[in-house]
Design a protein around this motif. Structure first.
Motif, mmCIF file in Angstrom:
data_model
loop_
_atom_site.group_PDB
_atom_site.id
_atom_site.type_symbol
_atom_site.label_atom_id
_atom_site.label_comp_id
_atom_site.label_asym_id
_atom_site.label_seq_id
_atom_site.Cartn_x
_atom_site.Cartn_y
_atom_site.Cartn_z
ATOM 1 N N PHE A 186 23.430 -31.339 77.934
ATOM 2 C CA PHE A 186 24.082 -32.365 77.149
ATOM 3 C C PHE A 186 23.220 -33.605 77.072
ATOM 4 O O PHE A 186 23.003 -34.173 76.015
ATOM 5 C CB PHE A 186 25.435 -32.709 77.753
ATOM 6 N N VAL A 189 20.208 -32.978 74.760
ATOM 7 C CA VAL A 189 20.572 -32.995 73.355
ATOM 8 C C VAL A 189 20.919 -34.397 72.921
ATOM 9 O O VAL A 189 20.503 -34.876 71.879
ATOM 10 C CB VAL A 189 21.770 -32.068 73.096
ATOM 11 N N LYS A 190 21.637 -35.036 73.758
ATOM 12 C CA LYS A 190 22.042 -36.383 73.429
ATOM 13 C C LYS A 190 20.834 -37.278 73.241
ATOM 14 O O LYS A 190 20.726 -38.013 72.273
ATOM 15 C CB LYS A 190 22.930 -36.941 74.528
ATOM 16 N N PHE A 193 18.901 -36.363 70.144
ATOM 17 C CA PHE A 193 19.606 -36.747 68.941
ATOM 18 C C PHE A 193 19.559 -38.251 68.740
ATOM 19 O O PHE A 193 19.273 -38.752 67.670
ATOM 20 C CB PHE A 193 21.039 -36.272 69.011
ATOM 21 N N THR A 194 19.827 -38.920 69.841
ATOM 22 C CA THR A 194 19.826 -40.358 69.775
ATOM 23 C C THR A 194 18.477 -40.886 69.313
ATOM 24 O O THR A 194 18.389 -41.736 68.438
ATOM 25 C CB THR A 194 20.157 -40.967 71.136
#
Lengths: 199, 199
Positions: A186, A189-190, A193-194
DNA sequence: TTTTAATATAATTTG
DNA sequence: CAAATTATATTAAT
């Protein structure tokens, strides 16, 4: 799990079960029930779906104990969890469930009383693995997080634990690993993405 | 509106080998049965052919979409277990509300993101039936533990669940009944045996 | 409070 | 479909 060997016979036993009309045979496609009638709460207050908790470790125990006189005494299952009777008396840390309600309690007594309570609530007393047990389990887990029955049995023997404990331990261990993986994923990915948003 | 799905709902190739969930690298499926050998660091790798898992519920998946501005937006299906109260609404999987993804993630977002990830790991998210759904299912089960497709469809409609969920529920419910049946039989035999010792 | 053993049950796989 | 497993959400013990 080897217990079921006793189960073979005794046909009369099944008769006294409430409800349970041998569910394999009758497919009763004939039964005229509409879902509406059910949704409309047609309550047949008979046996409410045998919500019998699963207490496998109790199966191994017996109400029979030997007294000081070497004669058998039947210990009556005192428990009331829901409305069923459960009996204790067995297993690792064993305490007597004859509640002697006459004095006040030492720390030890209080402790075992707490254990009593959880027992009566129907939950297996929490097993406290030793450091060594954990170490071995962890080592095995590293190599194989899905040990088959043979390995589990062997572990059980070597570590002096029920095979069931081993199995549960591996289940929980896998869940833990998965949790941590999920969390790091998580975060990855976070972060990806951020940062992609910032470009 | 003009969103284009970037995310083909397919965790391609992927894990989902029998007994080898993807989160730990390849594991021995064939084990030599000694703990010593395991502790002695015997490692063995075997690739197992991957088969494409059946993930019908993923077909609806669209998480990464291109917005009108052509920038990616993450759409997170939010399961409303409803933070408010403990009841109501079913079907966590279906009702999706879209969270626009900005910089940080709330606890709720984080949670559903985690659910997303597990989703991609290949397993249908566990359905949490509501009390009412259970009640209806139980009532139907009492009358017929083998409902045909028509009844299942009807139930699905009325309970707002997939017919598949219904079917699985009945399968699991039958297994549960059977288990409890077995258990009470065992207990009875055991008790009979025990009391026979007292005579 | 945190970790994790134990429980219940939804989902998956095999045959 | 049943049986056997596995995953997972909870609960509760420490």
């Amino acid at each position: 799990m080897a217990s079921t060997s006793l189960c073979a016979a005794n046909p009369s036993a099944s008769q006294s079960l409430r409800k349970v009309p041998g569910f394999v045979e009758n497919k009763t496609t004939q039964c005229s029930f509409s879902i509406e009638s059910i949704l409309g709460l047609e309550q047949k207050k008979d046996g409410i779906a045998a919500a019998k908790p699963h207490r496998p470790w109790m199966d191994a125990c017996t109400n029979l104990v030997l007294g000081d006189d070497n004669n058998p005494h039947l210990q009556i299952p005192v428990v009331s969890y829901d409305n069923s009777l459960f009996h204790a008396n067995s297993n690792p840390v064993q305490e007597e469930k004859v509640l002697k309600c006459d004095k006040y309690f030492s720390v030890t007594e209080r402790l075992s009383f707490k254990r009593e309570l959880s027992w009566y609530r129907g939950r297996r007393p929490r097993t406290a693995f030793t450091r060594n047990q954990i170490e071995v389990l962890e080592n095995v887990f590293k190599m194989n997080s899905y040990p088959g029955i043979d390995i589990r049995e062997e572990l059980a023997r070597k570590l002096d634990l029920d095979e069931d404990r081993i199995q549960i331990w591996f289940q929980n261990r896998r869940a833990k690993l998965k949790r941590s993986h999920r969390e790091s994923q998580f975060l990855m990915v976070k972060n990806n993405f951020t940062s992609s948003l910032l470009e």
